[in-house]
Write a protein that holds these residues in place. Structure first.
Motif, PDB file in Angstrom:
ATOM      1  N   GLU A  56       0.981  -1.299  -0.368  1.00 38.79           N
ATOM      2  CA  GLU A  56       0.015   0.377  -0.493  1.00 38.79           C
ATOM      3  C   GLU A  56       0.813   0.807  -0.078  1.00 38.79           C
ATOM      4  O   GLU A  56       0.953   1.864  -0.721  1.00 38.79           O
ATOM      5  CB  GLU A  56      -0.916  -0.003   1.187  1.00 38.79           C
ATOM      6  N   THR A  57       1.687   1.401   1.128  1.00 32.89           N
ATOM      7  CA  THR A  57       2.695   2.122   1.040  1.00 32.89           C
ATOM      8  C   THR A  57       4.094   2.636  -0.261  1.00 32.89           C
ATOM      9  O   THR A  57       3.817   4.052  -1.108  1.00 32.89           O
ATOM     10  CB  THR A  57       4.216   2.520   1.888  1.00 32.89           C
ATOM     11  N   GLU A  58       4.206   1.586  -1.390  1.00 30.62           N
ATOM     12  CA  GLU A  58       4.623   1.290  -2.445  1.00 30.62           C
ATOM     13  C   GLU A  58       3.642   2.854  -3.284  1.00 30.62           C
ATOM     14  O   GLU A  58       3.657   2.960  -4.183  1.00 30.62           O
ATOM     15  CB  GLU A  58       4.596   0.184  -2.972  1.00 30.62           C
ATOM     16  N   LYS A  59       2.667   1.473  -2.626  1.00 35.19           N
ATOM     17  CA  LYS A  59       1.229   2.098  -4.503  1.00 35.19           C
ATOM     18  C   LYS A  59       1.005   3.238  -4.668  1.00 35.19           C
ATOM     19  O   LYS A  59       0.755   4.478  -5.084  1.00 35.19           O
ATOM     20  CB  LYS A  59      -0.128   1.313  -3.767  1.00 35.19           C
ATOM     21  N   MET A  60       0.851   4.019  -2.759  1.00 36.36           N
ATOM     22  CA  MET A  60       1.459   5.428  -2.617  1.00 36.36           C
ATOM     23  C   MET A  60       2.445   6.615  -3.135  1.00 36.36           C
ATOM     24  O   MET A  60       1.718   7.538  -4.012  1.00 36.36           O
ATOM     25  CB  MET A  60       0.949   5.901  -1.022  1.00 36.36           C
ATOM     26  N   LYS A  61       3.389   6.238  -3.225  1.00 32.10           N
ATOM     27  CA  LYS A  61       4.533   6.180  -3.373  1.00 32.10           C
ATOM     28  C   LYS A  61       4.457   7.266  -5.234  1.00 32.10           C
ATOM     29  O   LYS A  61       4.857   7.374  -5.803  1.00 32.10           O
ATOM     30  CB  LYS A  61       6.024   5.972  -3.320  1.00 32.10           C
ATOM     31  N   ALA A  62       4.154   5.407  -5.849  1.00 32.15           N
ATOM     32  CA  ALA A  62       3.317   5.396  -7.281  1.00 32.15           C
ATOM     33  C   ALA A  62       2.416   6.197  -8.041  1.00 32.15           C
ATOM     34  O   ALA A  62       3.430   7.345  -8.542  1.00 32.15           O
ATOM     35  CB  ALA A  62       3.328   4.248  -7.561  1.00 32.15           C
ATOM     36  N   VAL A  63       1.451   6.114  -6.956  1.00 29.76           N
ATOM     37  CA  VAL A  63       0.477   7.519  -6.983  1.00 29.76           C
ATOM     38  C   VAL A  63       0.984   9.077  -7.418  1.00 29.76           C
ATOM     39  O   VAL A  63       1.141   9.485  -8.304  1.00 29.76           O
ATOM     40  CB  VAL A  63      -0.511   7.135  -6.205  1.00 29.76           C
ATOM     41  N   GLY A  64       1.625   8.574  -6.291  1.00 30.06           N
ATOM     42  CA  GLY A  64       2.425  10.406  -5.647  1.00 30.06           C
ATOM     43  C   GLY A  64       3.511  10.887  -7.183  1.00 30.06           C
ATOM     44  O   GLY A  64       3.489  12.100  -7.356  1.00 30.06           O
ATOM     45  N   ARG A  97       3.784  10.017  -9.704  1.00 33.12           N
ATOM     46  CA  ARG A  97       2.718   9.927 -11.253  1.00 33.12           C
ATOM     47  C   ARG A  97       2.191  11.266 -11.162  1.00 33.12           C
ATOM     48  O   ARG A  97       2.344  11.314 -12.536  1.00 33.12           O
ATOM     49  CB  ARG A  97       1.585   8.509 -11.960  1.00 33.12           C
ATOM     50  N   ASN A  98       1.277  11.285 -10.509  1.00 31.22           N
ATOM     51  CA  ASN A  98       1.265  12.629 -10.143  1.00 31.22           C
ATOM     52  C   ASN A  98       2.076  13.860 -10.151  1.00 31.22           C
ATOM     53  O   ASN A  98       1.933  15.378 -11.209  1.00 31.22           O
ATOM     54  CB  ASN A  98       0.344  12.850  -8.820  1.00 31.22           C
ATOM     55  N   LEU A  99       3.234  13.824  -9.604  1.00 31.31           N
ATOM     56  CA  LEU A  99       4.138  14.746  -9.609  1.00 31.31           C
ATOM     57  C   LEU A  99       4.599  14.594 -11.193  1.00 31.31           C
ATOM     58  O   LEU A  99       4.657  15.665 -11.485  1.00 31.31           O
ATOM     59  CB  LEU A  99       4.934  14.383  -9.150  1.00 31.31           C
ATOM     60  N   LEU A 100       4.866  13.980 -11.891  1.00 31.46           N
ATOM     61  CA  LEU A 100       5.514  13.562 -13.307  1.00 31.46           C
ATOM     62  C   LEU A 100       4.021  14.705 -14.259  1.00 31.46           C
ATOM     63  O   LEU A 100       4.095  14.767 -15.038  1.00 31.46           O
ATOM     64  CB  LEU A 100       5.741  12.003 -13.264  1.00 31.46           C
ATOM     65  N   LYS A 101       3.090  14.631 -13.376  1.00 34.21           N
ATOM     66  CA  LYS A 101       1.923  15.329 -14.357  1.00 34.21           C
ATOM     67  C   LYS A 101       1.520  16.534 -14.939  1.00 34.21           C
ATOM     68  O   LYS A 101       1.799  17.425 -15.156  1.00 34.21           O
ATOM     69  CB  LYS A 101       0.936  14.338 -14.165  1.00 34.21           C
ATOM     70  N   SER A 102       1.863  17.132 -12.850  1.00 31.23           N
ATOM     71  CA  SER A 102       2.001  18.610 -12.928  1.00 31.23           C
ATOM     72  C   SER A 102       3.274  18.407 -13.899  1.00 31.23           C
ATOM     73  O   SER A 102       3.185  20.191 -14.337  1.00 31.23           O
ATOM     74  CB  SER A 102       1.968  18.556 -11.236  1.00 31.23           C
ATOM     75  N   ILE A 103       4.958  18.646 -13.949  1.00 38.16           N
ATOM     76  CA  ILE A 103       6.015  18.774 -14.399  1.00 38.16           C
ATOM     77  C   ILE A 103       5.482  19.090 -15.715  1.00 38.16           C
ATOM     78  O   ILE A 103       5.395  19.550 -16.599  1.00 38.16           O
ATOM     79  CB  ILE A 103       7.116  18.106 -14.586  1.00 38.16           C
ATOM     80  N   ALA A 104       4.856  17.868 -16.204  1.00 39.22           N
ATOM     81  CA  ALA A 104       4.318  18.137 -17.763  1.00 39.22           C
ATOM     82  C   ALA A 104       3.662  19.107 -18.298  1.00 39.22           C
ATOM     83  O   ALA A 104       3.679  19.570 -18.990  1.00 39.22           O
ATOM     84  CB  ALA A 104       3.926  16.418 -18.037  1.00 39.22           C
TER      85      ALA A 104
END
Length: 133
Positions: free
Chosen positions: A67-75, A77-84
């Motif tokens: 669950e922790t790793e999943k949350m890190k991955a979601v974070g 992904r969201n960071l990459l989207k915002s950077i894009a």
């Protein structure tokens, strides 16, 4: 032997220490054996419960880690989207700036041509003025 048979008929028996018993020796021995088997079985059940308990604990820990790793991955992904999105906005700003500078360059080019023509006209006027003298 006859007394033993009479006692046996009444449900009484002598054990190996010649003590009077209600159970016949074989039944008593089977009962003791069964008691030991039950004790061993209970010990195994307790051990099994411990193993299952630790297994459940381990599975819970793994689930939390996942669950922790999943949350890190979601974070991430969201960071990459915002950077894009930021990059896209920057690119649009730069494109607008380029367009603005091109227009400014065109204005300067036109102004330069006008000045060149004015200079040429003035030089021609000066030349004519000098030749008239």
């Amino acid at each position: 032997a006859m007394a033993e048979a009479a006692l046996g008929a009444a449900g009484l028996h002598f054990d190996e220490l010649n003590k009077l018993r209600v159970l016949d020796p074989e039944t008593a021995q089977q009962t003791a054996q069964l008691r030991e088997e039950c004790r061993a079985f209970l010990d195994k059940i307790v051990e099994f419960q411990k193993i299952v308990g630790s297994l459940i604990e381990l599975v819970d820990q793994l689930a939390k880690a996942a669950e922790t790793e999943k949350m890190k991955a979601v974070g991430a992904r969201n960071l990459l989207k915002s950077i894009a999105k930021q990059r896209e906005a920057q690119e649009q700003q730069l494109q607008a700036l380029i367009a603005e500078k091109k227009m400014q360059l065109e204005r300067y080019r036109v102004e330069y041509e006008t000045l060149c023509k004015t200079e040429a006209d003035q030089n021609e006027f000066i030349d004519q003025f000098i030749f008239q003298k």
